[in-house]
Write a protein that holds these residues in place. Sequence first.
Motif, short mmCIF file in Angstrom:
data_model
loop_
_atom_site.label_atom_id
_atom_site.label_comp_id
_atom_site.label_asym_id
_atom_site.label_seq_id
_atom_site.Cartn_x
_atom_site.Cartn_y
_atom_site.Cartn_z
N ASP A 14 44.72 22.28 45.69
CA ASP A 14 44.25 22.03 44.51
C ASP A 14 42.80 21.36 44.50
OD1 ASP A 14 43.50 21.62 41.61
OD2 ASP A 14 45.67 20.91 41.01
N PHE A 15 41.71 21.65 43.64
CA PHE A 15 40.86 20.88 43.77
C PHE A 15 40.41 20.14 42.14
CE2 PHE A 15 39.54 23.04 47.44
CZ PHE A 15 38.76 22.15 48.28
N GLY A 16 41.46 19.93 41.50
CA GLY A 16 41.44 19.52 40.21
C GLY A 16 41.44 20.29 39.20
N TYR A 17 40.32 20.36 38.23
CA TYR A 17 40.34 21.45 37.17
C TYR A 17 39.98 22.83 37.69
CZ TYR A 17 38.74 24.45 33.40
OH TYR A 17 38.96 25.64 32.58
N PRO A 18 39.22 22.81 38.78
CA PRO A 18 39.04 24.23 39.45
C PRO A 18 40.11 24.44 40.25
CG PRO A 18 37.12 22.61 39.73
CD PRO A 18 38.13 21.96 39.23
N THR A 19 40.70 25.60 40.03
CA THR A 19 42.10 25.97 40.62
C THR A 19 41.68 26.42 42.06
OG1 THR A 19 41.73 28.18 39.62
CG2 THR A 19 43.03 26.58 38.61
N MET A 20 40.54 26.98 42.25
CA MET A 20 39.88 27.31 43.71
C MET A 20 38.59 27.04 43.84
SD MET A 20 40.67 31.17 43.12
CE MET A 20 42.19 30.78 42.25
N PRO A 21 37.86 26.85 45.00
CA PRO A 21 36.54 26.96 45.04
C PRO A 21 35.79 28.13 44.65
CG PRO A 21 37.76 25.90 47.11
CD PRO A 21 38.71 26.79 46.10
N ASP A 22 34.76 28.03 44.40
CA ASP A 22 33.97 29.37 43.67
C ASP A 22 33.77 30.32 44.98
OD1 ASP A 22 33.44 28.30 41.41
OD2 ASP A 22 31.65 27.55 41.84
N GLU A 23 33.63 29.97 46.32
CA GLU A 23 33.43 30.88 47.04
C GLU A 23 34.60 31.41 47.74
OE1 GLU A 23 32.26 28.86 51.19
OE2 GLU A 23 33.07 27.09 50.14
N TYR A 24 35.78 30.97 47.39
CA TYR A 24 36.98 31.68 47.39
C TYR A 24 37.05 32.72 46.24
CZ TYR A 24 41.76 33.70 48.15
OH TYR A 24 42.67 34.34 48.03
N THR A 25 36.70 32.41 45.06
CA THR A 25 36.77 33.27 43.88
C THR A 25 35.90 34.61 44.44
OG1 THR A 25 37.13 31.64 42.29
CG2 THR A 25 35.93 33.78 41.42
N LEU A 26 34.90 34.35 44.89
CA LEU A 26 33.86 35.44 45.16
C LEU A 26 34.41 36.13 46.35
CD1 LEU A 26 30.70 33.43 44.62
CD2 LEU A 26 31.53 35.56 43.03
N SER A 27 35.12 35.53 47.33
CA SER A 27 35.53 36.14 48.45
C SER A 27 36.79 37.27 47.96
CB SER A 27 35.86 35.00 49.56
OG SER A 27 36.48 35.87 50.76
N ALA A 28 37.52 36.50 47.36
CA ALA A 28 38.63 37.22 46.94
C ALA A 28 38.34 38.70 46.21
CB ALA A 28 39.71 36.55 46.04
N PHE A 29 37.21 38.51 45.27
CA PHE A 29 36.70 39.55 44.38
C PHE A 29 36.09 40.54 45.32
CE2 PHE A 29 33.80 41.86 42.24
CZ PHE A 29 34.38 42.29 41.04
N ASP A 30 35.64 40.21 46.42
CA ASP A 30 34.88 41.29 47.51
C ASP A 30 35.89 41.93 47.97
OD1 ASP A 30 33.08 42.29 49.06
OD2 ASP A 30 33.12 40.83 50.61
N ARG A 31 37.21 41.29 48.44
CA ARG A 31 37.89 41.75 49.12
C ARG A 31 39.13 42.65 48.42
NH1 ARG A 31 40.98 37.54 49.82
NH2 ARG A 31 42.55 37.92 48.47
N LEU A 32 39.37 42.34 46.91
CA LEU A 32 40.12 43.01 46.18
C LEU A 32 39.34 44.07 45.59
CD1 LEU A 32 42.03 39.87 44.54
CD2 LEU A 32 43.04 41.72 46.07
N GLU A 33 38.21 44.00 45.30
CA GLU A 33 37.38 45.17 44.31
C GLU A 33 36.56 45.93 45.11
OE1 GLU A 33 38.14 46.37 41.58
OE2 GLU A 33 39.59 45.24 41.16
N LEU A 34 35.24 45.24 46.00
CA LEU A 34 34.07 45.76 46.59
C LEU A 34 34.66 46.50 47.90
CD1 LEU A 34 31.69 43.19 45.67
CD2 LEU A 34 32.49 45.48 44.41
N ALA A 35 35.51 45.91 48.67
CA ALA A 35 35.79 46.45 49.98
C ALA A 35 36.41 47.81 50.08
CB ALA A 35 36.86 45.68 50.70
N ASN A 36 37.17 48.24 49.21
CA ASN A 36 37.22 49.86 49.12
C ASN A 36 36.07 50.75 48.56
OD1 ASN A 36 38.31 52.33 48.62
ND2 ASN A 36 39.68 51.67 46.76
N ARG A 37 35.63 51.40 49.64
CA ARG A 37 34.64 52.09 49.03
C ARG A 37 34.66 53.53 48.43
NH1 ARG A 37 31.17 48.18 49.31
NH2 ARG A 37 31.13 47.22 51.33
N ASN A 38 35.91 53.79 48.44
CA ASN A 38 36.55 55.11 47.64
C ASN A 38 37.02 54.74 46.41
OD1 ASN A 38 37.03 57.88 47.47
ND2 ASN A 38 39.19 57.67 48.24
#
Length: 326
Positions: free
Chosen positions: A141-165
């Motif tokens: 935990d980093f305080g109010y931010p529940t996670m670092p921004d780069e994790y938010t973006l990395s997870a979005f890449d993995r969960l949404e963009l990585a699937n090309r189909n």
Amino acid sequence: HLLSALRGKDVLFVFVESYGKVAVQGTPYSGETDASLRADTVALRQSGFDARSAFLTSPTFGGISWLAHSTLQSGLWINSQHRYDQLVQSNRYTLSDAFGKAGWRTVADVPSNTVYWPEGKNFYHFDKQYGMYDVGYRGPDFGYPTMPDEYTLSAFDRLELANRNRPPVMAEIDLVTSHTPWARIPELMPWNAIGDGAVFDGMPNQLPSPEQVWQSTDSVRASYAHSIRYSMASLTDFVRNAHDKNLVVIAMGDHQPATVVSGVAASHEVPISVISSDPNVLDRISSWHWRDGLLPSPSAPVEPMDAFRNKFLTAYTSSITTVAAH
């Protein structure tokens, strides 16, 4: 013809918390941020991307971010909780509605959401919502931010963009590291090391706490500027490493930071940038006269945030007649 000029693109509307004009212009702490944004622009260009930037006038100041989000989405000036409550009970045509109608998968990624967000489904009609507990974060935990921004973006890449189909994705993503109290700003990690966030273990305790940051106005302002540099560098790393040449990012502030940072006479202006690797996407907004790169110049255009919806739909749609009528 709806949004025909963006067919096949993944279009992300990224709100950077408290990213105000004071971060980039006219303050003792804006110089370092300006230099950082210029370096980010060079890094984007080396990866085949470019940007155009200007300013929007936000309906809110120092907080209540959802007023800005709903203003941008709806094309209405939502400057109070009462107006917001009225809006979300209406059938106002939003940007997410437009993308959904045109065939995009629509997503909200709001890491500060710890409970279900009914407006995301009932008003914005997002196909998928991600909150704090939906992205597999295993870091500290980093305080109010529940996670670092780069994790938010990395997870979005993995969960949404990585699937090309898949269909193209439209998303609203909130980056919250730069939320007050601007303390425990993470160190930027190599993109391929982010993983499930465990790489951040132990980091918060090694960083200045809110109590340390808030000992003086100067330290608050310096830490605020640091947080903005971190958030924008995280976004730059995401664009460069997502391996998605069809990516279009509209990155903007939601409001100016509180008066302890902005001062008592600050405007409501916030930076906004459009990032793309496709020259045709940027050429579509050439008539807007936005400035090259991620850093809007002092002479960059300024428009009210509620004007953005129709300008955007007009720029990227062959015919706007039926859209603007709603």
